[in-house]
Motif scaffolding. Structure first.
Motif, mmCIF file in Angstrom:
data_model
loop_
_atom_site.group_PDB
_atom_site.id
_atom_site.type_symbol
_atom_site.label_atom_id
_atom_site.label_comp_id
_atom_site.label_asym_id
_atom_site.label_seq_id
_atom_site.Cartn_x
_atom_site.Cartn_y
_atom_site.Cartn_z
ATOM 1 N N GLU A 93 -106.104 -43.034 64.663
ATOM 2 C CA GLU A 93 -107.526 -43.465 64.255
ATOM 3 C C GLU A 93 -108.583 -43.259 65.354
ATOM 4 O OE1 GLU A 93 -106.651 -47.504 63.723
ATOM 5 O OE2 GLU A 93 -105.555 -47.202 61.668
ATOM 6 N N TYR A 94 -108.160 -43.181 66.761
ATOM 7 C CA TYR A 94 -109.245 -42.931 67.585
ATOM 8 C C TYR A 94 -109.385 -41.759 68.457
ATOM 9 C CZ TYR A 94 -109.164 -48.014 66.691
ATOM 10 O OH TYR A 94 -109.457 -49.197 65.942
ATOM 11 N N TYR A 95 -108.381 -40.859 68.217
ATOM 12 C CA TYR A 95 -108.476 -39.461 69.075
ATOM 13 C C TYR A 95 -108.715 -38.397 68.009
ATOM 14 C CZ TYR A 95 -106.773 -42.239 72.987
ATOM 15 O OH TYR A 95 -106.847 -43.351 74.174
ATOM 16 N N LYS A 96 -108.870 -37.237 68.527
ATOM 17 C CA LYS A 96 -108.822 -35.924 67.838
ATOM 18 C C LYS A 96 -107.591 -35.494 68.006
ATOM 19 C CE LYS A 96 -113.013 -34.736 70.212
ATOM 20 N NZ LYS A 96 -113.458 -33.718 71.075
ATOM 21 N N ILE A 97 -106.958 -35.088 66.796
ATOM 22 C CA ILE A 97 -105.662 -34.590 66.659
ATOM 23 C C ILE A 97 -105.469 -33.289 66.386
ATOM 24 C CG2 ILE A 97 -103.524 -34.996 65.761
ATOM 25 C CD1 ILE A 97 -104.109 -37.352 67.111
ATOM 26 N N THR A 98 -104.652 -32.650 67.058
ATOM 27 C CA THR A 98 -104.488 -31.238 66.797
ATOM 28 C C THR A 98 -102.933 -31.062 66.748
ATOM 29 O OG1 THR A 98 -106.495 -30.163 68.027
ATOM 30 C CG2 THR A 98 -104.490 -28.814 67.428
ATOM 31 N N ASP A 126 -104.480 -37.775 54.497
ATOM 32 C CA ASP A 126 -106.053 -37.402 54.574
ATOM 33 C C ASP A 126 -107.112 -38.422 55.151
ATOM 34 O OD1 ASP A 126 -107.690 -35.200 53.496
ATOM 35 O OD2 ASP A 126 -108.362 -36.697 51.893
ATOM 36 N N THR A 127 -106.466 -39.625 55.381
ATOM 37 C CA THR A 127 -107.483 -40.502 56.225
ATOM 38 C C THR A 127 -107.727 -40.341 57.745
ATOM 39 O OG1 THR A 127 -105.780 -41.928 56.774
ATOM 40 C CG2 THR A 127 -106.739 -42.520 54.581
ATOM 41 N N TYR A 128 -106.833 -39.195 58.306
ATOM 42 C CA TYR A 128 -106.904 -38.831 59.431
ATOM 43 C C TYR A 128 -107.547 -37.488 59.538
ATOM 44 C CZ TYR A 128 -103.851 -42.727 60.045
ATOM 45 O OH TYR A 128 -103.045 -43.773 59.853
ATOM 46 N N SER A 129 -108.239 -37.309 60.610
ATOM 47 C CA SER A 129 -108.891 -36.009 60.894
ATOM 48 C C SER A 129 -107.798 -35.074 61.659
ATOM 49 C CB SER A 129 -109.951 -35.867 61.577
ATOM 50 O OG SER A 129 -110.578 -34.623 61.973
ATOM 51 N N ILE A 130 -107.198 -34.292 60.988
ATOM 52 C CA ILE A 130 -106.044 -33.396 61.784
ATOM 53 C C ILE A 130 -106.402 -32.097 61.494
ATOM 54 C CG2 ILE A 130 -103.774 -33.258 61.681
ATOM 55 C CD1 ILE A 130 -102.955 -35.629 60.395
ATOM 56 N N GLU A 131 -106.265 -31.504 62.736
ATOM 57 C CA GLU A 131 -106.548 -29.918 62.762
ATOM 58 C C GLU A 131 -105.238 -29.291 62.776
ATOM 59 O OE1 GLU A 131 -108.383 -26.932 66.070
ATOM 60 O OE2 GLU A 131 -109.527 -28.468 65.654
ATOM 61 N N PHE A 132 -104.886 -28.122 62.556
ATOM 62 C CA PHE A 132 -103.819 -27.525 62.462
ATOM 63 C C PHE A 132 -104.042 -26.204 63.302
ATOM 64 C CE2 PHE A 132 -102.859 -30.273 59.285
ATOM 65 C CZ PHE A 132 -101.673 -30.817 59.432
ATOM 66 N N ARG A 133 -103.523 -25.764 64.175
ATOM 67 C CA ARG A 133 -103.430 -24.432 65.016
ATOM 68 C C ARG A 133 -101.905 -23.851 65.294
ATOM 69 N NH1 ARG A 133 -105.886 -25.938 70.913
ATOM 70 N NH2 ARG A 133 -103.933 -26.186 71.840
ATOM 71 N N SER A 134 -101.992 -22.492 65.387
ATOM 72 C CA SER A 134 -100.817 -21.875 65.655
ATOM 73 C C SER A 134 -100.635 -22.118 66.974
ATOM 74 C CB SER A 134 -100.859 -20.238 65.437
ATOM 75 O OG SER A 134 -101.946 -19.815 66.291
ATOM 76 N N ARG A 135 -99.303 -21.989 67.286
ATOM 77 C CA ARG A 135 -98.643 -22.282 68.731
ATOM 78 C C ARG A 135 -98.967 -21.025 69.659
ATOM 79 N NH1 ARG A 135 -92.723 -23.876 68.105
ATOM 80 N NH2 ARG A 135 -92.427 -21.595 68.040
ATOM 81 N N PRO A 136 -99.677 -21.210 70.824
ATOM 82 C CA PRO A 136 -99.930 -20.122 71.645
ATOM 83 C C PRO A 136 -98.898 -20.186 72.689
ATOM 84 C CG PRO A 136 -101.360 -21.956 72.179
ATOM 85 C CD PRO A 136 -100.689 -22.217 70.918
ATOM 86 N N THR A 137 -98.274 -21.402 73.223
ATOM 87 C CA THR A 137 -97.280 -21.381 74.320
ATOM 88 C C THR A 137 -96.335 -22.442 73.694
ATOM 89 O OG1 THR A 137 -98.424 -23.054 75.440
ATOM 90 C CG2 THR A 137 -99.023 -20.823 76.098
ATOM 91 N N ILE A 138 -95.184 -22.326 74.549
ATOM 92 C CA ILE A 138 -94.020 -23.088 74.066
ATOM 93 C C ILE A 138 -93.846 -24.206 75.102
ATOM 94 C CG2 ILE A 138 -92.964 -21.342 72.888
ATOM 95 C CD1 ILE A 138 -91.082 -21.303 75.162
#
Length: 164
Positions: A93-98, A126-138
């Motif tokens: 709810e309070y943080y940007k999530i990736t 859908d109530t949250y702002s979730i961004e998806f990105r590919s994994r650059p490092t492990i």
């Protein structure tokens, strides 16, 4: 030399940190046939490091019940996101999530033709702002994978788990 560094790293558990309100939380997820694991981290600039250092915030690991062990891999990963969003809704709810993953989970969640259980999860997430990105490092993904594998090894072997 590398083995000694790994042993040293594993003998010093990571110190959990508290994120600042303007920081983006990175979530790494992993799933095996019987276990899901989630690692939430935040990246900080640190003196002496060329790249940002990932500091752990929270870990979740859950052994799947019999019906969930039959989920396809992508559904297990979506279930991991759902479990995390329910247990740690204050972060969502309070943080940007990736969400850092190699699976096209963002495409699945944005698919308007989803059905069944997935559509219920889509509505809830859908109530949250979730961004998806590919994994650059492990870095932290290795931790989530380790927790998943370790939990699966430590738990009694269920008779329904297909890998055993």
């Amino acid at each position: 030399m590398a083995f000694e560094q790994l042993k040293l790293f594993l003998t010093k558990p990571p110190i959990m940190t508290t994120p600042q309100l303007d920081e983006t939380l990175l979530i790494y997820i992993a799933a095996t046939s019987c276990v899901i694991s989630i690692a939430i981290v935040v990246e900080h600039e640190e003196v002496g490091h060329a790249y940002k250092v990932q500091c752990p915030i929270y870990f979740i690991s859950e052994v799947l019940n019999e019906s969930k062990t039959r989920y396809p891999q992508a559904r297990k990963l979506l279930y991991a996101i759902l479990v995390t969003s329910r247990k740690l809704h204050h972060y969502f709810e309070y943080y940007k999530i990736t969400m850092v993953t190699e699976f096209p989970l963002g495409d699945i969640l944005r698919n308007k033709e989803a059905n069944g259980r997935i559509i219920n999860w889509v509505v809830e997430l859908d109530t949250y702002s979730i961004e998806f990105r590919s994994r650059p490092t492990i870095k932290s993904q290795a931790l989530a994978d380790f927790i998943t594998e370790w939990t699966e090894i430590q738990e009694p072997i269920p008779t329904t788990c297909p890998e055993h």
